[in-house]
Enzyme design. Structure first.
Site, PDB file in Angstrom:
ATOM      1  N   ASP A 214      -7.970  -5.140  -6.817  1.00  0.00           N
ATOM      2  CA  ASP A 214      -7.647  -3.932  -6.050  1.00  0.00           C
ATOM      3  C   ASP A 214      -8.230  -2.713  -6.767  1.00  0.00           C
ATOM      4  O   ASP A 214      -7.868  -2.417  -7.906  1.00  0.00           O
ATOM      5  CB  ASP A 214      -6.128  -3.794  -5.935  1.00  0.00           C
ATOM      6  CG  ASP A 214      -5.683  -2.735  -4.932  1.00  0.00           C
ATOM      7  OD1 ASP A 214      -6.501  -1.863  -4.586  1.00  0.00           O
ATOM      8  OD2 ASP A 214      -4.524  -2.778  -4.516  1.00  0.00           O
TER       9      ASP A 214
ATOM     10  N   SER B 247       0.842  -1.194   0.000  1.00  0.00           N
ATOM     11  CA  SER B 247       0.000   0.000   0.000  1.00  0.00           C
ATOM     12  C   SER B 247       0.883   1.252   0.000  1.00  0.00           C
ATOM     13  O   SER B 247       1.841   1.325  -0.772  1.00  0.00           O
ATOM     14  CB  SER B 247      -0.965  -0.053   1.192  1.00  0.00           C
ATOM     15  OG  SER B 247      -1.971   0.905   1.088  1.00  0.00           O
TER      16      SER B 247
ATOM     17  N   HIS C 160      -7.756  -4.909  -2.157  1.00  0.00           N
ATOM     18  CA  HIS C 160      -6.478  -4.395  -1.678  1.00  0.00           C
ATOM     19  C   HIS C 160      -5.990  -5.154  -0.448  1.00  0.00           C
ATOM     20  O   HIS C 160      -4.785  -5.363  -0.264  1.00  0.00           O
ATOM     21  CB  HIS C 160      -6.642  -2.907  -1.346  1.00  0.00           C
ATOM     22  CG  HIS C 160      -5.367  -2.177  -1.064  1.00  0.00           C
ATOM     23  ND1 HIS C 160      -4.347  -2.075  -1.983  1.00  0.00           N
ATOM     24  CD2 HIS C 160      -4.942  -1.504   0.048  1.00  0.00           C
ATOM     25  CE1 HIS C 160      -3.357  -1.361  -1.467  1.00  0.00           C
ATOM     26  NE2 HIS C 160      -3.691  -1.011  -0.229  1.00  0.00           N
TER      27      HIS C 160
END
Length: 387
Positions: A330, A163, A363
């Site tokens: 994602d 991330s 994600h």
């Protein structure tokens, strides 16, 4: 619940007025604290260290069990006690502690023991609050280089980040190419996209609109929990795929009404999101959230690396190797963002491997599905060790 090992947070106290941390925007910081943890043992020449950057609201506690971190005003809640990457760190795992020593530090500006807006400003004896310096991603990287200096680590075997931790891993490689060999970026990119910018702006305005925010100086009274909870709900829906959200919400009990307004909730996903917000405000500080969002809003990999463009930036990295992960479900860091990373790597003739993992978790797959990532991380980190 049984855990393989217990860990303890350590604190690096930087204090060097002669050589302070130079910030991108504000005045230099001659003093700050970083909370960090280590897993595995450093070898004799300190060549086996892996620096791990956490996601935006993560902590230094990446693996094992840590029951308590002092001085956090109740933010070390039950959900913080198990390491956030526990399934990835340990003997035989993706970051194999039989081979590597993993270091993970809470970001400067964070709220889990590192100096941040909730910390005490030594000049006033009160929490920094609104007066805490503006931060950029580069500042976070440079503060952690000070930690590595303290630990006697000149060159990392690898830097790893999921991330926005992936932003920081990439930026570390570009700012300090001489200090990094392998680079692993999971579900990240090279700049703040329009979608991310709008999402982050919604969160900023949610917090600042809370009547308890008081411009960031709220520590003497009620905290802006309503605004921070709303910000978390705005973000949370982007972390997981709609299918995963539907499955997670099945077990949630629908309340008749939320604590404000006339609306009657009529679906489990609503009470699930309400619960996520309520849970989050117990463990995070609103000012820290804003500082990190602000750093994200300004992020541009080439600019923060002080390069003319990404190809120019990656020319510094020909002695490195990159492992880039995309997650096909994602929505916040979609595959096009990794494509924008891979193109300049290829143009600069930097060795890389680009892997797309197939997951229905969105994600959050980087937290939940180690089997999708571990073989590739092993192949990257181990192949020069003759294993």
């Amino acid at each position: 619940m049984t855990h393989a090992f217990e860990t303890q947070t350590r604190f690096f106290e930087f204090d060097d007025p002669a050589d302070p941390l130079v910030l991108c925007v504000g005045p230099p910081m001659p003093r700050f604290t970083l909370a960090y943890e280590t897993y595995g043992r450093v070898n004799a020449d300190r060549s086996n260290v892996v620096l791990l950057y956490h996601a935006m609201t993560g902590s230094q506690h990446a693996a094992g069990w840590n029951a308590h971190v002092p001085g956090l005003d109740g933010r070390w809640t039950k959900e913080m006690r198990a390491g956030w990457w526990d399934d990835f760190i340990g003997p035989g795992k993706a970051l194999d502690t039989d081979k590597y020593c993993v270091v993970c530090a809470n970001y400067l500006g964070g709220c889990y023991g590192s100096t941040g807006p909730a910390s005490i400003d030594p000049a006033t004896g009160l929490p920094w609050g609104s007066t805490f310096p503006v931060l950029r991603m580069r500042d976070v990287v440079e503060s952690q280089m000070k930690l590595l200096d303290h630990l006697g680590v000149e060159k990392l075997h690898a830097v790893v980040g999921p991330s926005i931790g992936g932003f920081l891993a990439l930026l570390t490689a570009l700012i300090h190419p001489e200090r990094v060999h392998f680079v692993v970026s999971i579900g990240a990119g090279v700049e703040t996209t329009i979608d991310q910018r709008l999402l982050n702006f919604e969160q900023v305005t949610a917090i600042e609109a809370d009547p308890n925010f008081h411009g960031g100086d709220y520590h003497a009274g009620a905290r802006p929990e309503m605004g921070l909870a709303l910000a978390r709900r705005i973000a949370h829906k982007t972390f997981i795929s709609p299918e995963a959200l539907r499955i997670r919400a099945r077990a949630e009990i629908v309340s008749q009404k939320p604590p404000h307004g006339w609306y009657e909730m009529n679906h489990p996903v609503e009470s699930y999101m309400l619960h996520q917000g309520r849970k989050f405000v117990k463990r995070f500080d609103a000012n820290s959230y804003l500082r990190l969002l602000d750093a994200w809003q300004w992020f541009d990999l080439a600019k923060e690396a002080r390069a003319t463009d990404l190809r120019d930036a990656f020319r510094r990295c020909k002695d490195q190797e990159f492992l880039i992960f995309s997650i096909d479900s994602d929505h916040i860091f979609d595959r096009e963002q990794q494509r924008k990373l891979v193109r300049p790597l290829k143009a600069a003739e930097v060795p890389f491997l680009w892997i797309t993992v197939h997951s229905d978790k969105g994600h959050d797959a980087f937290l939940l599905e180690p089997r999708l990532f571990t073989p590739h991380i092993h192949e990257m980190l181990d192949h020069r060790d003759g294993t």
